[in-house]
Design an enzyme around this catalytic site. Structure first.
Site, short mmCIF file in Angstrom:
data_model
loop_
_atom_site.label_atom_id
_atom_site.label_comp_id
_atom_site.label_asym_id
_atom_site.label_seq_id
_atom_site.Cartn_x
_atom_site.Cartn_y
_atom_site.Cartn_z
N SER A 40 -42.43 -23.48 -14.59
CA SER A 40 -42.43 -21.94 -14.69
C SER A 40 -41.26 -21.35 -15.31
CB SER A 40 -42.34 -21.58 -13.06
OG SER A 40 -41.03 -21.97 -12.60
N TYR A 41 -40.52 -22.41 -16.14
CA TYR A 41 -39.37 -21.86 -16.78
C TYR A 41 -39.86 -21.01 -18.13
CZ TYR A 41 -35.80 -23.68 -13.79
OH TYR A 41 -35.00 -23.73 -12.75
N GLY A 42 -39.49 -19.75 -18.45
CA GLY A 42 -39.90 -19.07 -19.50
C GLY A 42 -40.82 -17.91 -18.88
N GLY A 47 -43.29 -21.86 -19.56
CA GLY A 47 -43.43 -23.34 -20.08
C GLY A 47 -42.54 -23.60 -21.24
N LYS A 91 -38.95 -29.29 -12.45
CA LYS A 91 -39.32 -28.61 -10.96
C LYS A 91 -40.93 -28.12 -11.09
CE LYS A 91 -35.67 -26.00 -10.39
NZ LYS A 91 -34.84 -26.52 -11.68
#
Length: 361
Positions: free
Chosen positions: A79-81, A87, A116
């Protein structure tokens, strides 16, 4: 502010931790991580950190400097971004790894990417968790079809979705049994939940290698202390996320006249926390301990050194090479028992930051 006399003359040559490694795998299938990692929450995050693709060149320098200086743990998430950059952190790690010649298992333990996996509302089945891990493998460009460390990002049971949590945790265990991840980790799980999951996974023969928890001198409450105690009992390595409290413990920001503050939500948080961190004596103590060690030591080294002294693996973020070098210096900053106790006391008097609402008990 006056401090106990034992603070005087404590600067000394410290033992380096640069070569230390922790096995978060098993005896037969070890997975070694460094005593500190690098967090990639900012890589692709425009909302909190103002990311733009023009930063990628500098981020690659950070990546390479870490590996060149003994840091092999990179924490990320699917979920980063934010927005169109969703992504992005995994994609960048994949690109940087490829240019360094790391695309599979050619160099065991040279790198550990800890991903994660988010408990999205539409991710409801154990198969969806397995597929999420395969998607991360693709974004990271891993020809081996395998991730080093797969982690459940947060607890759906914290907001009443027990059925979803059970399904996704089973999927995480499935992925381990299928060889899609080398080790299993959790994030934002409290002592009660951790014991329960550990017992269920043990029946399947699936070990829990790591637990991530919000952990810093501005986030040190009974919750964190209990998590540490349980993890020590169960043999689980604690990974400390936000160890600099979103940069508020970096020494860069001040609410005093002429001081600078971060923009956006972090600026609001700084106005809430920094005045009390000063008044409680926490920041003055950190500055005193840094000055005892001479030039080159600042608040980041004290904050991260405290996390390491608490037997955690901090994963500070770094968007610039200068920040990265500052973080890594903490591996050579060892605090005494008395210094750690003084920091504990000062932290107990300071206002704690907002705790993650998706953590379990």
């Amino acid at each position: 502010m006056a401090w106990p006399t034992w603070l005087e003359g404590l600067a000394r040559t410290k033992r380096s931790r640069w070569e230390e490694r922790i096995n978060v795998g098993t005896k037969d299938n070890p997975l070694y991580i460094s005593r500190m990692g690098a967090g990639t929450w900012a890589w692709g995050n425009r909302l909190l950190f103002g990311y733009s693709p023009e930063q990628d060149e500098e981020l690659e320098k950070v990546f390479n400097y870490c590996l060149d200086n003994g840091i092999n743990l990179f924490d990320t998430g699917d979920s980063y971004g934010t927005g169109k950059f969703n992504g992005r952190a995994e994609i960048l790690l994949g690109q940087f790894s490829k240019r360094r010649g790391i695309v599979g298992d050619e160099f065991p333990n040279e790198i550990c990417v800890a991903t994660k996996l988010a408990a999205y509302p539409w991710r409801l089945t154990r198969k969806s968790m397995v597929q999420a891990i395969k998607d991360s493998v693709d974004r990271l460009g891993r020809t081996s079809g395998c991730l080093e460390l797969g982690q459940m990002h947060w607890s759906p049971a914290a907001y009443g979705f027990r059925f979803q949590e059970d399904a996704l945790l089973n999927g995480l265990a499935d992925a381990y049994e299928q060889g899609l991840i080398k080790a299993v980790g959790l994030s934002n799980y409290g002592p009660e939940s951790l014991r329960s999951i550990h017992e269920k996974f043990a029946i399947r023969g699936v070990p829990i290698g790591t637990l991530q928890v919000q952990f810093s001198l501005l986030s040190y409450q009974d919750y964190q202390r209990e998590v540490l105690e349980v993890c020590q009992q169960l043999g689980i390595t604690v990974i400390a996320y936000s160890p600099l409290c979103l940069g508020l413990l970096s020494g860069k920001y001040s609410v005093e006249d002429g001081g600078t503050l971060p923009s956006g939500p972090r600026g609001f948080l700084a106005r809430q926390l920094l005045p009390e961190a000063e008044a409680s004596g926490l920041l003055p103590l950190m500055r005193d301990l840094a000055s005892l060690r001479g030039p080159g030591t600042g608040l980041p080294q004290i904050a991260l050194g405290w996390c390491i002294a608490k037997d955690t693996v901090p994963i500070p973020g770094a968007r610039t090479l200068a920040q990265c070098k500052d973080n890594i210096k903490a591996l050579s900053t060892e605090l005494t028992t008395e210094e750690v106790q003084a920091l504990d006391f000062a932290a107990s008097r300071a206002k704690s930051t907002v705790q993650n609402s998706m953590r379990s008990m």
